[in-house]
Design a protein around this motif. Structure first.
Motif, short mmCIF file in Angstrom:
data_model
loop_
_atom_site.label_atom_id
_atom_site.label_comp_id
_atom_site.label_asym_id
_atom_site.label_seq_id
_atom_site.Cartn_x
_atom_site.Cartn_y
_atom_site.Cartn_z
N ASP A 33 3.15 -0.82 6.79
CA ASP A 33 3.85 0.46 6.60
C ASP A 33 2.88 1.58 6.25
OD1 ASP A 33 6.24 -0.89 7.04
OD2 ASP A 33 6.43 -1.40 4.92
N GLY A 34 1.69 1.56 6.84
CA GLY A 34 0.74 2.63 6.63
C GLY A 34 -0.08 2.52 5.36
N ARG A 71 -0.12 -6.86 16.72
CA ARG A 71 0.52 -5.64 17.20
C ARG A 71 -0.36 -4.96 18.24
NH1 ARG A 71 1.85 -1.78 12.51
NH2 ARG A 71 3.31 -0.91 13.99
N CYS A 104 3.25 9.27 13.75
CA CYS A 104 4.49 9.55 13.02
C CYS A 104 4.21 9.74 11.53
CB CYS A 104 5.49 8.42 13.23
SG CYS A 104 6.18 8.35 14.90
N SER A 105 3.32 8.90 10.98
CA SER A 105 3.00 9.01 9.56
C SER A 105 2.29 10.32 9.24
CB SER A 105 2.13 7.81 9.14
OG SER A 105 1.71 7.94 7.81
N ARG A 116 1.21 5.02 17.67
CA ARG A 116 2.47 5.75 17.44
C ARG A 116 2.81 5.81 15.96
NH1 ARG A 116 4.05 2.87 22.15
NH2 ARG A 116 5.15 1.32 20.87
N ASP A 117 2.61 4.68 15.26
CA ASP A 117 2.89 4.66 13.82
C ASP A 117 2.00 5.65 13.08
OD1 ASP A 117 4.77 2.76 14.31
OD2 ASP A 117 3.63 1.08 13.48
N THR A 153 1.26 0.60 19.58
CA THR A 153 2.21 0.65 18.46
C THR A 153 1.54 1.23 17.23
OG1 THR A 153 3.39 -1.27 19.34
CG2 THR A 153 3.75 -0.72 17.02
N ASN A 154 0.31 0.78 16.95
CA ASN A 154 -0.42 1.32 15.80
C ASN A 154 -0.66 2.82 15.96
OD1 ASN A 154 -0.59 -1.19 14.56
ND2 ASN A 154 -2.52 -1.70 15.58
#
Length: 397
Positions: free
Chosen positions: A270-271, A322, A333-334, A329-330, A326-327
């Motif tokens: 979760d970052g 992963r 977004c973060s 994009r996360d 995906t990493n």
């Protein structure tokens, strides 16, 4: 006093049988089956307490985690190390041995290692709040391929980074290639005898030839460190192709020759990232520490890691599986959730996370990230945001 320690008392009452005693309270320990109320809670000032389980000899960090109390509520004293090996960072970096920091590409394992080395070189406060003497000398040994990367990381590190000397080491007949272990162990030992540093930081994978088991390089490195009484932080950043867990297996194979070894992993979800000990040869494993590595700024250490080493290993393995998209994009977004961010800051964070520019570009297209030129330069924002943080924005490259 009750009002000052309200958060602690609220957590204790959830387990029942709280009663006052001299200097604090007695309560049930949440870690073992405690029916007598054998957890001694001593007021330490500023709303913080010391935890001492009298019935089950439970680890104070485990008790604090079970009560959901953080470092703002609990003082966790480090264990006594007087009768064991010396330490540059008690519980984490022994004076005469190898500390291995494992992590997947993009988890900032090398950045963390150099930040710790800078603190030791400066004699400043260590990540967990401990104080220690200033080291006599700190070397960062680099291959021709990663010398520039180490220099760039140190350029944006905190105080003490200027005390670390980056040394490009060569091996082989006539020094025609980078240093390789175990073949060039004698050359490495000669270099360290001449420089006599207290601490050495190196990228383990740059010293390990292709297809050579990492365990052999670690054994040679540990033998040199033990003979010279030198502390070594060896970073092993595993790629997705080789598999993160391969680093764990390799370190296990090398453990018998590492008399004062400590094994740390960089893991997160979760970052959030954390430096978590999973093994130490002499003492109970110390607690993990959470941190942020902004990329072009010094590492920021925060609270204790509230989970055990097993959870850290599981997170690391999930992260390995992963896809990079995906990493990416996360990450976007973060970074952009709170509003527009300068493009250069996003790119710096992506590089620190081990993401290729093309991967980040594809993630931008998938999310519909919008670029806009402002008075501050180019900024990136999510589709529903404008350059000032609100409203839709159309256009930009």
């Amino acid at each position: 006093m009750v009002q000052e320690y309200g958060a602690v008392l609220s957590a204790l009452r959830g387990w029942g049988n709280v009663r006052p005693t001299e200097g604090g309270w007695l309560a049930r320990c949440p870690v073992h089956d405690d029916r007598q109320g054998s957890l001694l809670v001593l007021a330490a000032g500023d709303g913080r307490v010391e935890l001492d389980c009298l019935g089950g000899d439970c680890d104070p960090q485990d008790v604090a985690a079970a009560l959901r109390l953080g470092p703002e509520n609990v003082v966790v004293a480090p264990p006594a190390f007087e009768d064991g090996p010396g330490w540059l960072w008690p519980g984490y970096v022994p004076e005469a041995g190898v500390t291995v920091i494992d992590g997947e590409d993009g988890t900032s394992a090398l950045v963390v290692a150099l930040d710790v080395a800078a603190r030791i070189a400066q004699g400043s406060t260590l990540p967990d709040g401990q104080q220690h003497r200033q080291a006599r000398g700190v070397l960062a040994l680099a291959s021709p391929q990663n010398a520039q990367r180490m220099t760039e990381i140190l350029a944006v590190s905190g105080p003490g980074a200027d005390r670390i000397e980056v040394v490009e080491v060569l091996g082989g007949r006539g020094g025609q290639r980078g240093l390789r272990l175990p073949a060039d162990a004698d050359r490495l030992e000669q270099l360290l005898r001449e420089r006599a540093p207290d601490l050495v930081v190196l990228d383990l994978m740059s010293l390990c030839p292709y297809r050579m088991p990492v365990g052999r390089a670690l054994r040679a490195l540990a033998d040199v460190a033990a003979r010279l009484g030198t502390a070594v932080i060896a970073v092993r950043e595993a790629s997705k192709r080789s598999g993160w867990m391969a680093a764990h297996r390799a370190q296990e194979a090398a453990r018998p020759s590492m008399a004062a070894a400590v094994h740390l992993v960089v893991a997160g979800a979760d970052g959030a990232l954390a430096l978590v000990p999973v093994h130490t040869s002499h003492w109970t494993v110390m607690g993990g520490l959470q941190f942020q590595a902004p990329g072009h700024r010094p590492v920021v250490w925060s609270s204790r890691f509230p989970h055990g080493s097993g959870q850290a290993l599981a997170w690391a393995d999930v992260r390995r599986r992963r896809p990079a998209s995906t990493n990416a994009r996360d990450l976007l977004c973060s970074l952009l959730s709170a509003g527009p961010v300068p493009t250069r800051d996003v790119l710096a964070a992506a590089v620190a996370a081990g993401l290729a520019p093309r991967t980040v570009q594809r993630a931008r297209q998938q999310l519909g990230v919008v670029a806009s030129k402002t008075a501050r330069g180019w900024v990136l924002s999510l589709p529903e945001q404008g350059p000032s943080g609100g409203g839709a924005l159309v256009g930009g490259q």
